[in-house]
Design a protein around this motif. Sequence first.
Motif, PDB file in Angstrom:
ATOM      1  N   ASN A   7      37.471 -43.259  13.125  1.00  0.00           N
ATOM      2  CA  ASN A   7      37.230 -44.699  13.290  1.00  0.00           C
ATOM      3  C   ASN A   7      37.680 -45.517  12.087  1.00  0.00           C
ATOM      4  O   ASN A   7      37.516 -46.741  12.083  1.00  0.00           O
ATOM      5  N   LEU A   8      38.251 -44.839  11.078  1.00  0.00           N
ATOM      6  CA  LEU A   8      38.619 -45.526   9.842  1.00  0.00           C
ATOM      7  C   LEU A   8      39.604 -46.666  10.095  1.00  0.00           C
ATOM      8  O   LEU A   8      39.478 -47.744   9.494  1.00  0.00           O
ATOM      9  N   THR A   9      40.557 -46.451  10.989  1.00  0.00           N
ATOM     10  CA  THR A   9      41.550 -47.495  11.279  1.00  0.00           C
ATOM     11  C   THR A   9      40.878 -48.772  11.756  1.00  0.00           C
ATOM     12  O   THR A   9      41.214 -49.879  11.312  1.00  0.00           O
ATOM     13  N   TYR A  10      39.910 -48.639  12.642  1.00  0.00           N
ATOM     14  CA  TYR A  10      39.236 -49.810  13.194  1.00  0.00           C
ATOM     15  C   TYR A  10      38.303 -50.464  12.175  1.00  0.00           C
ATOM     16  O   TYR A  10      38.124 -51.682  12.186  1.00  0.00           O
ATOM     17  N   TRP A  11      37.732 -49.661  11.302  1.00  0.00           N
ATOM     18  CA  TRP A  11      36.931 -50.242  10.219  1.00  0.00           C
ATOM     19  C   TRP A  11      37.820 -51.050   9.280  1.00  0.00           C
ATOM     20  O   TRP A  11      37.410 -52.104   8.769  1.00  0.00           O
ATOM     21  N   ILE A  12      39.042 -50.563   9.051  1.00  0.00           N
ATOM     22  CA  ILE A  12      39.980 -51.308   8.202  1.00  0.00           C
ATOM     23  C   ILE A  12      40.353 -52.632   8.862  1.00  0.00           C
ATOM     24  O   ILE A  12      40.371 -53.686   8.207  1.00  0.00           O
ATOM     25  N   PHE A  13      40.645 -52.601  10.171  1.00  0.00           N
ATOM     26  CA  PHE A  13      40.964 -53.834  10.886  1.00  0.00           C
ATOM     27  C   PHE A  13      39.806 -54.822  10.817  1.00  0.00           C
ATOM     28  O   PHE A  13      40.007 -56.020  10.591  1.00  0.00           O
ATOM     29  N   LEU A  14      38.595 -54.330  11.023  1.00  0.00           N
ATOM     30  CA  LEU A  14      37.423 -55.201  10.960  1.00  0.00           C
ATOM     31  C   LEU A  14      37.258 -55.779   9.553  1.00  0.00           C
ATOM     32  O   LEU A  14      36.936 -56.963   9.392  1.00  0.00           O
ATOM     33  N   GLY A  15      37.506 -54.951   8.533  1.00  0.00           N
ATOM     34  CA  GLY A  15      37.401 -55.430   7.153  1.00  0.00           C
ATOM     35  C   GLY A  15      38.427 -56.504   6.853  1.00  0.00           C
ATOM     36  O   GLY A  15      38.128 -57.506   6.185  1.00  0.00           O
ATOM     37  N   ILE A  16      39.658 -56.322   7.364  1.00  0.00           N
ATOM     38  CA  ILE A  16      40.693 -57.348   7.172  1.00  0.00           C
ATOM     39  C   ILE A  16      40.271 -58.653   7.825  1.00  0.00           C
ATOM     40  O   ILE A  16      40.429 -59.740   7.249  1.00  0.00           O
ATOM     41  N   TRP A 106      39.981 -56.624  17.242  1.00  0.00           N
ATOM     42  CA  TRP A 106      40.639 -55.332  17.359  1.00  0.00           C
ATOM     43  C   TRP A 106      39.780 -54.225  16.753  1.00  0.00           C
ATOM     44  O   TRP A 106      39.612 -53.153  17.344  1.00  0.00           O
ATOM     45  N   GLY A 107      39.224 -54.490  15.568  1.00  0.00           N
ATOM     46  CA  GLY A 107      38.396 -53.487  14.908  1.00  0.00           C
ATOM     47  C   GLY A 107      37.139 -53.169  15.693  1.00  0.00           C
ATOM     48  O   GLY A 107      36.799 -51.992  15.921  1.00  0.00           O
ATOM     49  N   VAL A 108      36.428 -54.195  16.141  1.00  0.00           N
ATOM     50  CA  VAL A 108      35.167 -53.984  16.868  1.00  0.00           C
ATOM     51  C   VAL A 108      35.423 -53.315  18.217  1.00  0.00           C
ATOM     52  O   VAL A 108      34.723 -52.364  18.600  1.00  0.00           O
ATOM     53  N   THR A 109      36.440 -53.793  18.943  1.00  0.00           N
ATOM     54  CA  THR A 109      36.726 -53.234  20.268  1.00  0.00           C
ATOM     55  C   THR A 109      37.179 -51.784  20.176  1.00  0.00           C
ATOM     56  O   THR A 109      36.712 -50.924  20.948  1.00  0.00           O
ATOM     57  N   GLY A 110      38.097 -51.489  19.259  1.00  0.00           N
ATOM     58  CA  GLY A 110      38.558 -50.112  19.102  1.00  0.00           C
ATOM     59  C   GLY A 110      37.447 -49.179  18.686  1.00  0.00           C
ATOM     60  O   GLY A 110      37.325 -48.060  19.222  1.00  0.00           O
ATOM     61  N   TRP A 111      36.630 -49.627  17.750  1.00  0.00           N
ATOM     62  CA  TRP A 111      35.490 -48.795  17.302  1.00  0.00           C
ATOM     63  C   TRP A 111      34.512 -48.558  18.449  1.00  0.00           C
ATOM     64  O   TRP A 111      34.049 -47.433  18.667  1.00  0.00           O
ATOM     65  N   PHE A 112      34.198 -49.605  19.224  1.00  0.00           N
ATOM     66  CA  PHE A 112      33.258 -49.480  20.332  1.00  0.00           C
ATOM     67  C   PHE A 112      33.783 -48.517  21.400  1.00  0.00           C
ATOM     68  O   PHE A 112      33.045 -47.643  21.888  1.00  0.00           O
ATOM     69  N   LEU A 113      35.070 -48.657  21.763  1.00  0.00           N
ATOM     70  CA  LEU A 113      35.637 -47.766  22.773  1.00  0.00           C
ATOM     71  C   LEU A 113      35.718 -46.323  22.278  1.00  0.00           C
ATOM     72  O   LEU A 113      35.496 -45.382  23.049  1.00  0.00           O
ATOM     73  N   ASN A 114      36.031 -46.150  21.011  1.00  0.00           N
ATOM     74  CA  ASN A 114      36.071 -44.806  20.446  1.00  0.00           C
ATOM     75  C   ASN A 114      34.706 -44.129  20.548  1.00  0.00           C
ATOM     76  O   ASN A 114      34.594 -42.960  20.938  1.00  0.00           O
ATOM     77  N   VAL A 115      33.659 -44.863  20.184  1.00  0.00           N
ATOM     78  CA  VAL A 115      32.304 -44.312  20.230  1.00  0.00           C
ATOM     79  C   VAL A 115      31.870 -44.073  21.666  1.00  0.00           C
ATOM     80  O   VAL A 115      31.264 -43.052  21.995  1.00  0.00           O
ATOM     81  N   LEU A 116      32.195 -45.045  22.564  1.00  0.00           N
ATOM     82  CA  LEU A 116      31.794 -44.920  23.957  1.00  0.00           C
ATOM     83  C   LEU A 116      32.455 -43.717  24.627  1.00  0.00           C
ATOM     84  O   LEU A 116      31.781 -42.881  25.251  1.00  0.00           O
ATOM     85  N   VAL A 117      33.767 -43.623  24.509  1.00  0.00           N
ATOM     86  CA  VAL A 117      34.488 -42.496  25.102  1.00  0.00           C
ATOM     87  C   VAL A 117      34.131 -41.190  24.402  1.00  0.00           C
ATOM     88  O   VAL A 117      33.999 -40.140  25.045  1.00  0.00           O
ATOM     89  N   GLY A 118      33.950 -41.268  23.073  1.00  0.00           N
ATOM     90  CA  GLY A 118      33.561 -40.072  22.344  1.00  0.00           C
ATOM     91  C   GLY A 118      32.214 -39.530  22.788  1.00  0.00           C
ATOM     92  O   GLY A 118      31.992 -38.312  22.814  1.00  0.00           O
TER      93      GLY A 118
END
Length: 250
Positions: A7-16, A106-118
Amino acid sequence: MLFDIANLTYWIFLGIGVLLFLFVIISGGGEDQDLDTDVNFDSDIDVDTDVDFDADVDGDVDGDIDHNLKTDLDEGVEATIFSFLSWFGLGKCPLMILLAIDFSTWGVTGWFLNVLVGGLLNAIPTGFIGFLIFFLSFCFSVWVGRVLSVPIGKIFANAGENVEGDRLVGCSGEVTSSKVPYIVEGRIAQADILDSASNLVTVEICLPEWAQVIPSKGQEVLIIEKRQHCFLAIAKDSSDQDKWFNSIKN
């Protein structure tokens, strides 16, 4: 799973996104001119080719070719590109705010979908599923940015950014397109206009049907009327300006 390295990529997007929001707040809520989304398409392509061709009866051929190239886009291409970028929200709100919305979403949506599907797969998705989540979250963030750009742009817009209504009528500026088309042609040009508050804004302009002088790039124009999709403008200090002033007096 919430803090999995995947999830690091999405955390980076959210941080940006958060950093961009903070930058906007610190800089004054998007009032700096550096945050204005003034999309100028100054690159145009004009090709002028002069060919002098002389031939005598003896078959002697003298060819004199003068080939001049300039970087200019055709006005139709320019308008198409501007309309395409406007679909993504460019020009409707300050650029930094739009980027902040896109990256945060992008960060929140990607992180949420990653966790949901995971959670359903008992493992963080990788491979094709991971790429699909990356792509879908990107598309969703662009759509959210497009939807929110108009209302948020109006909230953050100051007097220099709000170009709606008739407040620019009587203001002048410089043409940034190769030339200004007539409104009946269904095309637009762009000009940098200095409003009454000394803010520089970029607007779409056209010539009225009665105008005789066609302004080109670098020439000054005067805004005379607001239409639905553009402003009507005429060449400044020209016979068209005199005609317009006389019509107002009468």
